[in-house]
Design a protein around this motif. Structure first.
Motif, PDB file in Angstrom:
ATOM      1  N   PRO A   1      44.302  30.884  43.446  1.00 49.20           N
ATOM      2  CA  PRO A   1      44.690  31.787  42.365  1.00 49.20           C
ATOM      3  C   PRO A   1      43.931  33.108  42.379  1.00 49.20           C
ATOM      4  CG  PRO A   1      44.159  29.595  41.538  1.00 49.20           C
ATOM      5  CD  PRO A   1      43.707  29.637  42.955  1.00 49.20           C
ATOM      6  N   GLN A   2      44.614  34.142  41.898  1.00 50.15           N
ATOM      7  CA  GLN A   2      44.003  35.441  41.613  1.00 50.15           C
ATOM      8  C   GLN A   2      44.176  35.678  40.115  1.00 50.15           C
ATOM      9  OE1 GLN A   2      46.229  37.997  44.269  1.00 50.15           O
ATOM     10  NE2 GLN A   2      44.799  37.671  45.943  1.00 50.15           N
ATOM     11  N   VAL A   3      43.067  35.960  39.432  1.00 52.51           N
ATOM     12  CA  VAL A   3      43.120  36.113  37.974  1.00 52.51           C
ATOM     13  C   VAL A   3      42.788  37.546  37.570  1.00 52.51           C
ATOM     14  CG1 VAL A   3      42.470  33.686  37.661  1.00 52.51           C
ATOM     15  CG2 VAL A   3      40.692  35.463  37.532  1.00 52.51           C
ATOM     16  N   GLU A   4      43.394  37.959  36.461  1.00 50.78           N
ATOM     17  CA  GLU A   4      43.120  39.267  35.885  1.00 50.78           C
ATOM     18  C   GLU A   4      41.765  39.205  35.181  1.00 50.78           C
ATOM     19  OE1 GLU A   4      46.393  41.855  33.734  1.00 50.78           O
ATOM     20  OE2 GLU A   4      45.491  40.429  32.331  1.00 50.78           O
ATOM     21  N   LEU A   5      41.030  40.304  35.232  1.00 49.80           N
ATOM     22  CA  LEU A   5      39.767  40.378  34.502  1.00 49.80           C
ATOM     23  C   LEU A   5      39.921  41.348  33.331  1.00 49.80           C
ATOM     24  CD1 LEU A   5      37.189  40.607  37.464  1.00 49.80           C
ATOM     25  CD2 LEU A   5      37.811  38.582  36.128  1.00 49.80           C
TER      26      LEU A   5
END
Length: 267
Positions: A24-28
């Motif tokens: 996964p790639q998550v928004e910060l």
């Protein structure tokens, strides 16, 4: 021995033994899941892992990288379709190599593959290393690069480890920079590395690019990246790369946690 391993890898490619796992790639800072990187895996009956770098090295040596790239594109389109059925409309990032840019038919192949699986190619992100992009200066590669941009999103992978200059960032049609984990994992350990990462994020934002930090292992690193204005992150702090079914279950749990957090915030 090397010859035996080569034969095994070639057989695995031809008999479709490889799989794509999703990290996964998550928004910060929200940690909302916005994407996933598709990573090559070769499951073994005895459970041992074969390093993807070893597989890629062999495929490159025996001239099968174009076959792998097309297989990855087809698999990624199937994964996007499967995720959409589950209500998960994230972006999938796949890795391409410099030689893929010499394939003038690749953008058409991507478009046709996405049409077959009825998914928008705009939800694909094509990651290329700095070395691959810098070597794309010939006319065919430049045209292919522009055509890929029309099909999906381009990302500059392993940023900071290669030849990057302001001129390349200005000329290349990329929308995203991926900070190499060798810098990211040291932001809390070395003031110099922290300053370098901070500068790279500022430069990227100057060019209107989003920044994804790779190799985020702990909350202290995440906090530093948030302070610097980094857009997204991936790493073991959030999840390891997973088979598609495991990823869907993980995504559902993540979405539920996000909703509970939002409800708590509303009181």
């Amino acid at each position: 021995n090397d010859a035996g391993f080569e034969r095994e890898v070639a057989w695995a490619m031809e008999s479709q033994q490889f799989q794509l796992y999703l990290q996964p790639q998550v928004e910060l800072p929200s940690r909302r899941v916005v994407g996933a990187e598709a990573l090559l895996r070769w499951p073994q009956p005895d459970g041992r892992a074969v390093a993807s770098t070893d597989i890629l090295r062999v495929l490159e040596r025996i001239g099968m990288m174009p076959d792998l790239s097309r297989w990855v594109i087809q698999q990624a389109a199937q994964i996007l379709a499967a995720l959409e059925r589950e209500g998960c409309t994230i972006r999938i990032s796949i890795n391409l190599v410099a030689d893929d840019l010499k394939d003038a038919e690749l953008p058409l192949f991507i478009r046709q593959t996405c049409e077959t699986w009825r998914v928008p190619s705009s939800r694909l992100c094509f990651e290329l290393t700095e070395g691959g992009l810098v070597s794309s200066s010939d006319r065919v590669s430049a045209r292919t690069l522009e055509a890929l941009k029309e099909e999906g999103r381009l990302a500059l992978d392993d940023f900071g480890t290669g030849y990057s200059s302001m001129d390349y960032l200005r000329r290349l049609p990329v929308a995203e920079l991926k900070l190499d984990k060798s810098f990211v994992e040291r932001v809390t350990l070395s003031p110099t590395d922290r300053s370098i990462v901070e500068l790279m994020i500022r430069i990227a934002h100057t060019f209107g690019l989003e920044v994804v930090a790779e190799g985020v292992e702990d909350t202290a690193t995440e906090d530093s990246l948030i302070e610097m204005g980094c857009n997204c992150a991936q790493g073991h702090l959030y999840a390891q790369a997973m088979p598609i079914d495991t990823f869907v279950a993980w995504w559902r749990a993540s979405e539920a946690a996000q909703q509970q957090e939002a409800q708590r915030a509303l009181g």
